[in-house]
Write a protein that holds these residues in place. Structure first.
Motif, PDB file in Angstrom:
ATOM      1  N   TYR A   1      -2.617   0.549  -9.191  1.00 59.69           N
ATOM      2  CA  TYR A   1      -2.024   1.778  -9.729  1.00 59.69           C
ATOM      3  C   TYR A   1      -1.856   1.549 -11.229  1.00 59.69           C
ATOM      4  O   TYR A   1      -1.141   0.612 -11.623  1.00 59.69           O
ATOM      5  CB  TYR A   1      -0.661   2.071  -9.094  1.00 59.69           C
TER       6      TYR A   1
ATOM      7  N   ASP B   1       2.996  10.828  -8.777  1.00 57.73           N
ATOM      8  CA  ASP B   1       1.639  10.273  -8.886  1.00 57.73           C
ATOM      9  C   ASP B   1       0.615  11.361  -9.209  1.00 57.73           C
ATOM     10  O   ASP B   1      -0.293  11.162 -10.005  1.00 57.73           O
ATOM     11  CB  ASP B   1       1.241   9.572  -7.578  1.00 57.73           C
TER      12      ASP B   1
ATOM     13  N   SER C   1       0.837  -1.189   0.000  1.00 53.92           N
ATOM     14  CA  SER C   1       0.000   0.000   0.000  1.00 53.92           C
ATOM     15  C   SER C   1       0.873   1.241   0.000  1.00 53.92           C
ATOM     16  O   SER C   1       1.806   1.340   0.786  1.00 53.92           O
ATOM     17  CB  SER C   1      -0.854  -0.043   1.282  1.00 53.92           C
ATOM     18  N   LYS C   2       0.593   2.193  -0.906  1.00 56.63           N
ATOM     19  CA  LYS C   2       1.392   3.431  -0.913  1.00 56.63           C
ATOM     20  C   LYS C   2       0.834   4.450   0.069  1.00 56.63           C
ATOM     21  O   LYS C   2       1.563   5.118   0.771  1.00 56.63           O
ATOM     22  CB  LYS C   2       1.325   4.051  -2.309  1.00 56.63           C
ATOM     23  N   TYR C   3      -0.491   4.600   0.060  1.00 59.67           N
ATOM     24  CA  TYR C   3      -1.096   5.700   0.825  1.00 59.67           C
ATOM     25  C   TYR C   3      -1.977   5.228   1.985  1.00 59.67           C
ATOM     26  O   TYR C   3      -2.670   6.024   2.593  1.00 59.67           O
ATOM     27  CB  TYR C   3      -1.896   6.606  -0.126  1.00 59.67           C
ATOM     28  N   GLY C   4      -1.959   3.926   2.245  1.00 57.51           N
ATOM     29  CA  GLY C   4      -2.594   3.450   3.477  1.00 57.51           C
ATOM     30  C   GLY C   4      -3.919   2.724   3.368  1.00 57.51           C
ATOM     31  O   GLY C   4      -4.349   2.102   4.330  1.00 57.51           O
ATOM     32  N   THR C   5      -4.591   2.792   2.198  1.00 54.61           N
ATOM     33  CA  THR C   5      -5.917   2.143   2.186  1.00 54.61           C
ATOM     34  C   THR C   5      -5.823   0.615   2.127  1.00 54.61           C
ATOM     35  O   THR C   5      -6.577  -0.065   2.818  1.00 54.61           O
ATOM     36  CB  THR C   5      -6.838   2.675   1.069  1.00 54.61           C
TER      37      THR C   5
ATOM     38  N   SER D   1     -11.966   3.355  -8.421  1.00 51.51           N
ATOM     39  CA  SER D   1     -13.158   3.235  -9.273  1.00 51.51           C
ATOM     40  C   SER D   1     -14.296   2.527  -8.563  1.00 51.51           C
ATOM     41  O   SER D   1     -14.040   1.650  -7.736  1.00 51.51           O
ATOM     42  CB  SER D   1     -12.824   2.415 -10.523  1.00 51.51           C
TER      43      SER D   1
ATOM     44  N   LEU E   1       0.899  12.291 -12.816  1.00 55.42           N
ATOM     45  CA  LEU E   1       0.329  11.229 -13.649  1.00 55.42           C
ATOM     46  C   LEU E   1      -1.209  11.320 -13.648  1.00 55.42           C
ATOM     47  O   LEU E   1      -1.854  11.230 -14.697  1.00 55.42           O
ATOM     48  CB  LEU E   1       0.790   9.880 -13.095  1.00 55.42           C
TER      49      LEU E   1
ATOM     50  N   TRP F   1      -9.053   8.608  -2.290  1.00 57.52           N
ATOM     51  CA  TRP F   1      -8.448   9.493  -3.292  1.00 57.52           C
ATOM     52  C   TRP F   1      -8.106  10.808  -2.616  1.00 57.52           C
ATOM     53  O   TRP F   1      -8.998  11.488  -2.114  1.00 57.52           O
ATOM     54  CB  TRP F   1      -9.446   9.734  -4.436  1.00 57.52           C
TER      55      TRP F   1
ATOM     56  N   VAL G   1      -7.586  -3.007  -4.244  1.00 53.42           N
ATOM     57  CA  VAL G   1      -8.216  -1.762  -3.815  1.00 53.42           C
ATOM     58  C   VAL G   1      -8.003  -0.698  -4.889  1.00 53.42           C
ATOM     59  O   VAL G   1      -6.879  -0.497  -5.357  1.00 53.42           O
ATOM     60  CB  VAL G   1      -7.555  -1.283  -2.488  1.00 53.42           C
TER      61      VAL G   1
HETATM   62  C1  LIG Z   1      -0.740   6.813  -9.853  1.00 52.36           C
HETATM   63  C2  LIG Z   1      -2.068   6.225  -9.493  1.00 52.36           C
HETATM   64  C3  LIG Z   1      -2.709   5.365 -10.363  1.00 52.36           C
HETATM   65  C4  LIG Z   1      -3.959   4.813 -10.026  1.00 52.36           C
HETATM   66  N1  LIG Z   1      -4.561   3.960 -10.898  1.00 52.36           N
HETATM   67  C5  LIG Z   1      -5.765   3.397 -10.572  1.00 52.36           C
HETATM   68  C6  LIG Z   1      -6.419   2.478 -11.454  1.00 52.36           C
HETATM   69  O1  LIG Z   1      -5.900   2.108 -12.515  1.00 52.36           O
HETATM   70  N2  LIG Z   1      -7.630   1.987 -11.086  1.00 52.36           N
HETATM   71  C7  LIG Z   1      -8.235   2.345  -9.899  1.00 52.36           C
HETATM   72  O2  LIG Z   1      -9.341   1.885  -9.617  1.00 52.36           O
HETATM   73  N3  LIG Z   1      -7.618   3.201  -9.032  1.00 52.36           N
HETATM   74  C8  LIG Z   1      -6.402   3.729  -9.351  1.00 52.36           C
HETATM   75  N4  LIG Z   1      -5.782   4.594  -8.470  1.00 52.36           N
HETATM   76  C9  LIG Z   1      -6.410   4.880  -7.178  1.00 52.36           C
HETATM   77  C10 LIG Z   1      -5.828   4.042  -6.059  1.00 52.36           C
HETATM   78  O3  LIG Z   1      -5.936   2.668  -6.329  1.00 52.36           O
HETATM   79  C11 LIG Z   1      -6.566   4.365  -4.762  1.00 52.36           C
HETATM   80  O4  LIG Z   1      -6.334   5.709  -4.443  1.00 52.36           O
HETATM   81  C12 LIG Z   1      -6.168   3.465  -3.598  1.00 52.36           C
HETATM   82  O5  LIG Z   1      -7.042   3.709  -2.508  1.00 52.36           O
HETATM   83  C13 LIG Z   1      -4.735   3.721  -3.202  1.00 52.36           C
HETATM   84  O6  LIG Z   1      -4.331   2.712  -2.294  1.00 52.36           O
HETATM   85  P1  LIG Z   1      -3.248   2.926  -1.148  1.00 52.36           P
HETATM   86  O7  LIG Z   1      -3.806   3.949  -0.190  1.00 52.36           O
HETATM   87  O8  LIG Z   1      -3.140   1.570  -0.522  1.00 52.36           O
HETATM   88  O9  LIG Z   1      -1.989   3.372  -1.804  1.00 52.36           O
HETATM   89  C14 LIG Z   1      -4.557   5.148  -8.787  1.00 52.36           C
HETATM   90  C15 LIG Z   1      -3.892   6.017  -7.904  1.00 52.36           C
HETATM   91  C16 LIG Z   1      -2.669   6.540  -8.219  1.00 52.36           C
HETATM   92  C17 LIG Z   1      -1.983   7.436  -7.237  1.00 52.36           C
END
Ligand SMILES: Cc1cc2nc3c(=O)[nH]c(=O)nc-3n(C[C@H](O)[C@H](O)[C@H](O)COP(=O)(O)O)c2cc1C
Length: 175
Positions: free
Chosen positions: A54, A124, A10-14, A84, A127, A115, A81
């Motif tokens: 991601y 990120d 997980s990058k941001y905690g979810t 969408s 992007l 988000w 996770v």
């Molecule tokens: C660079 C980037 C690309 C992402 N691509 C997708 C994607 O392809 N499909 C999707 O449903 N969410 C996408 N997301 C949303 C993340 O999956 C979502 O914010 C998730 O909760 C992040 O998990 P984390 O908190 O564990 O890092 C993307 C987010 C980032 C920052």
């Protein structure tokens, strides 16, 4: 339920939040991918990979790929996770892209994450802004579900995390 391990990335905690909720509900051990030890897999008969999406890639999937031999005979599932809303077709594409060959039979479950552009790394955020600009040029009636979600989320701070998303994977592990 047998002895289980939840491996998360997980990058941001979810995804971490979902991994902790899963651990609470199942009593399984929990470990982050960089610390996950392939040899330790032997001790477990149930494995859940919990990783965020991601750009269509599921974080942590390479751990399953590397250890596919060690997973034979174990009840394994992926909980991914993303931002969408649930969409069967889009998730089938994510599954086809991430769970190939020996991993094809592993069931994949989905939970909505969060988000927050203000918390994203510069790379990120850039992007995501590029994606939003590209999508903004399209006709909204042709948007895929992830495009609608991306456009709704512009500049917003959203948290869709909910324990209800874990029910199917918990049920699968209980079967
Ligand atoms: C660079 C980037 C690309 C992402 N691509 C997708 C994607 O392809 N499909 C999707 O449903 N969410 C996408 N997301 C949303 C993340 O999956 C979502 O914010 C998730 O909760 C992040 O998990 P984390 O908190 O564990 O890092 C993307 C987010 C980032 C920052």
């Amino acid at each position: 339920m047998g002895k289980g391990l939840i491996i998360y990335q997980s990058k941001y905690g979810t995804a971490k939040k979902y991994a902790m909720w899963l651990a609470e509900a199942t009593g399984f051990d929990v470990v982050e991918t960089p610390k996950a030890d392939s040899r330790a897999l032997k001790e477990y008969d149930r494995i859940i990979l919990c990783g965020s999406i991601y750009a269509s890639g599921i974080a942590g999937i390479s751990f399953l790929r590397k250890n596919r031999q060690a997973l034979i005979g174990k009840k394994t599932a992926v909980f991914c996770v993303g931002a969408s809303p649930y969409d069967e077709k889009a998730l089938e594409e994510v599954k086809a892209h991430n769970l190939k060959e020996d991993l094809r039979e592993i069931p994949m479950f989905y939970g909505r994450g969060a988000w927050d552009e203000s918390a994203m790394s510069f790379k990120d955020r850039t992007l995501c802004k590029m994606l939003q600009k590209a999508v903004a040029k399209k006709d909204p009636s042709t948007y895929e579900p992830w495009m609608t979600a991306l456009m709704c989320a512009v500049g917003q701070k959203c948290d869709w995390t909910d324990k209800k998303y874990l029910e199917p994977v918990i049920q699968y592990m209980n079967e």
